[in-house]
Design a protein around this motif. Structure first.
Motif, short mmCIF file in Angstrom:
data_model
loop_
_atom_site.label_atom_id
_atom_site.label_comp_id
_atom_site.label_asym_id
_atom_site.label_seq_id
_atom_site.Cartn_x
_atom_site.Cartn_y
_atom_site.Cartn_z
N ILE A 123 0.87 -1.18 0.00
CA ILE A 123 0.00 0.00 0.00
C ILE A 123 0.90 1.22 0.00
CG2 ILE A 123 -1.85 1.24 1.16
CD1 ILE A 123 -2.72 -1.31 2.47
N PRO A 124 1.13 1.84 -1.14
CA PRO A 124 2.04 2.99 -1.20
C PRO A 124 1.43 4.23 -0.56
CG PRO A 124 1.02 2.65 -3.32
CD PRO A 124 0.58 1.49 -2.46
N THR A 125 2.27 5.09 -0.03
CA THR A 125 1.82 6.36 0.54
C THR A 125 2.44 7.54 -0.19
OG1 THR A 125 3.61 6.46 2.17
CG2 THR A 125 1.62 5.27 2.81
N PHE A 126 3.28 7.30 -1.15
CA PHE A 126 3.87 8.34 -1.99
C PHE A 126 4.44 7.66 -3.22
CE2 PHE A 126 7.28 6.71 0.54
CZ PHE A 126 8.39 6.70 -0.28
N GLY A 127 4.79 8.44 -4.22
CA GLY A 127 5.40 7.86 -5.40
C GLY A 127 4.78 8.38 -6.70
N THR A 128 5.23 7.82 -7.80
CA THR A 128 4.78 8.19 -9.14
C THR A 128 3.27 7.97 -9.27
OG1 THR A 128 6.93 7.55 -10.04
CG2 THR A 128 5.11 7.72 -11.60
N HIS A 129 2.60 8.87 -9.99
CA HIS A 129 1.16 8.75 -10.16
C HIS A 129 0.72 9.45 -11.45
CE1 HIS A 129 1.97 12.16 -7.31
NE2 HIS A 129 1.34 12.81 -8.26
N ARG A 130 -0.58 9.44 -11.70
CA ARG A 130 -1.12 10.05 -12.91
C ARG A 130 -1.24 11.57 -12.77
NH1 ARG A 130 0.29 6.10 -16.13
NH2 ARG A 130 -0.80 4.14 -15.71
N PRO A 131 -1.15 12.30 -13.90
CA PRO A 131 -1.24 13.76 -13.84
C PRO A 131 -2.60 14.27 -13.37
CG PRO A 131 -0.23 13.05 -15.90
CD PRO A 131 -0.79 11.82 -15.25
N LEU A 132 -3.68 13.55 -13.71
CA LEU A 132 -5.03 13.97 -13.32
C LEU A 132 -5.49 13.17 -12.12
CD1 LEU A 132 -6.77 14.34 -16.81
CD2 LEU A 132 -5.38 16.00 -15.55
N TRP A 133 -5.99 13.86 -11.10
CA TRP A 133 -6.40 13.19 -9.88
C TRP A 133 -7.93 13.09 -9.81
CZ3 TRP A 133 -4.54 18.04 -10.42
CH2 TRP A 133 -5.29 19.10 -9.92
N PRO A 134 -8.46 12.18 -9.00
CA PRO A 134 -9.91 12.01 -8.90
C PRO A 134 -10.59 13.16 -8.17
CG PRO A 134 -8.75 10.01 -8.22
CD PRO A 134 -7.73 11.11 -8.32
N ARG A 135 -11.86 13.35 -8.49
CA ARG A 135 -12.70 14.22 -7.68
C ARG A 135 -12.78 13.60 -6.29
NH1 ARG A 135 -18.42 15.28 -10.25
NH2 ARG A 135 -18.50 16.64 -8.41
N TYR A 136 -12.88 14.44 -5.28
CA TYR A 136 -13.02 13.90 -3.92
C TYR A 136 -14.39 13.26 -3.76
CZ TYR A 136 -8.93 16.79 -3.11
OH TYR A 136 -7.68 17.35 -3.18
N GLY A 137 -14.43 12.14 -3.02
CA GLY A 137 -15.69 11.48 -2.80
C GLY A 137 -15.57 9.98 -2.71
N GLU A 138 -16.70 9.29 -2.85
CA GLU A 138 -16.75 7.83 -2.75
C GLU A 138 -16.87 7.22 -4.14
OE1 GLU A 138 -19.64 4.23 -1.14
OE2 GLU A 138 -20.02 6.30 -0.46
N TYR A 139 -16.12 6.14 -4.35
CA TYR A 139 -16.07 5.49 -5.65
C TYR A 139 -16.45 4.02 -5.56
CZ TYR A 139 -13.62 9.47 -7.73
OH TYR A 139 -13.30 10.71 -8.21
N LYS A 140 -16.96 3.53 -6.67
CA LYS A 140 -17.13 2.09 -6.81
C LYS A 140 -15.75 1.44 -6.84
CE LYS A 140 -20.06 -1.12 -9.39
NZ LYS A 140 -21.04 -1.22 -10.52
N TYR A 141 -14.81 2.15 -7.44
CA TYR A 141 -13.39 1.78 -7.38
C TYR A 141 -12.58 2.89 -8.03
CZ TYR A 141 -8.91 -0.46 -8.15
OH TYR A 141 -7.56 -0.73 -8.14
N VAL A 142 -11.43 3.18 -7.45
CA VAL A 142 -10.47 4.10 -8.06
C VAL A 142 -9.07 3.51 -7.86
CG1 VAL A 142 -10.34 5.54 -5.98
CG2 VAL A 142 -9.63 6.48 -8.18
N PRO A 143 -8.25 3.46 -8.91
CA PRO A 143 -6.94 2.82 -8.82
C PRO A 143 -5.95 3.61 -7.96
CG PRO A 143 -7.67 3.01 -11.11
CD PRO A 143 -8.57 3.87 -10.28
#
Length: 265
Positions: A123-143
């Motif tokens: 379970i990473p807590t920092f590191g490389t990621h995508r340029p666009l981040w999710p809207r805040y909230g609850e998801y069916k799933y978010v990578p």
């Protein structure tokens, strides 16, 4: 302070080298000044965040890169396919906190959707990621590759295994929603059978077997809003979003887990 928790201080991620050409070891996390050829870059040489670019990341195309490409419905990441009994939780198992000492000079790399992103930590807590981040909230799933960007912005990510106790999952959602606006809630296969729940902030991880409100709230108060890029601005990614976050105290989360909001729940 969090009470009755096991603390494990993992490491200090500092690499000091005299000359780039002389270094033969592993860079953290990439060779300095490296890019993947995208023109739009920030002052750190990273792909510019928050800019929709169909040649890199527009939050719509090639999303299967962060899912199982053979699972067209993405169902294996949010459905319980194991025995729920194995994830029932143990009241005798202490919560576990893992802290990472991330240097102030560390800058996480952004990678486009034509490149996969893997992590050394479960379970990473920092590191490389995508340029666009999710809207805040609850998801069916978010990578992971998406929500890690939210953590960089100061958010708390609430993870629960799809086989975790349903009542406790709902309680966790209620607590997190009532504590701060900047949150992402998603099922995940990353939590273990022993500790099927996890909270992630930038550089901090809480894993627990059985939900305890005090433990969750203490973690949020101590470790939320610690990301190096403080922004409450929503991202463009909303794939499988169930419910957008609502403001708790202020849009900037001026007060975490306010008692008056807790009484309304």
């Amino acid at each position: 302070m969090l009470k009755h928790l096991l603390y494990y201080i993992c490491f200090t991620a500092i690499i000091t080298v005299a000359e780039q050409d002389d270094w033969k070891g592993k860079w953290f996390p990439n060779v300095p000044d490296s890019t993947n050829g995208i023109i739009q870059q920030d002052e750190h040489g990273r792909i510019l965040m928050g800019v929709q670019n169909p040649d890199c990341d527009d939050a719509h195309k090639n999303l299967s890169m962060d899912f199982d490409p053979y699972d067209v419905r993405h169902s294996t990441v949010y459905l319980c396919l194991d025995n729920r009994h194995d994830y029932r939780g143990d009241y005798n198992m202490e919560p576990l906190i893992t802290l990472y000492d991330i240097p102030d000079t560390y800058v996480a790399i952004h990678k486009c959707m034509n490149t996969s992103i893997e992590y050394d930590e479960r379970i990473p807590t920092f590191g490389t990621h995508r340029p666009l981040w999710p809207r805040y909230g609850e998801y069916k799933y978010v990578p992971t590759q998406r929500w890690l960007h939210n953590a960089e912005h100061g958010a708390v990510i609430a993870l629960y295994h799809p086989c975790a106790n349903k009542d406790q999952v709902e309680q966790l959602k209620t607590i997190v929603r009532s504590c701060l606006y900047r949150h992402v809630i998603t099922p995940s296969l990353l939590p273990s059978k022993d500790r099927p729940f996890a909270l992630v902030s930038w550089g901090a991880l809480l894993e627990f077997s059985v939900l305890q409100r005090e433990v969750v709230e203490d973690f949020i108060r101590e470790h939320a809003l610690r990301g190096p890029e403080q922004t409450a601005r929503d991202g463009q990614y909303d794939h499988l979003l169930l419910a957008p976050a609502e403001v708790v105290s202020t849009i900037d989360d001026a007060e975490l887990c306010p008692k008056q909001h807790r009484r309304r729940d």
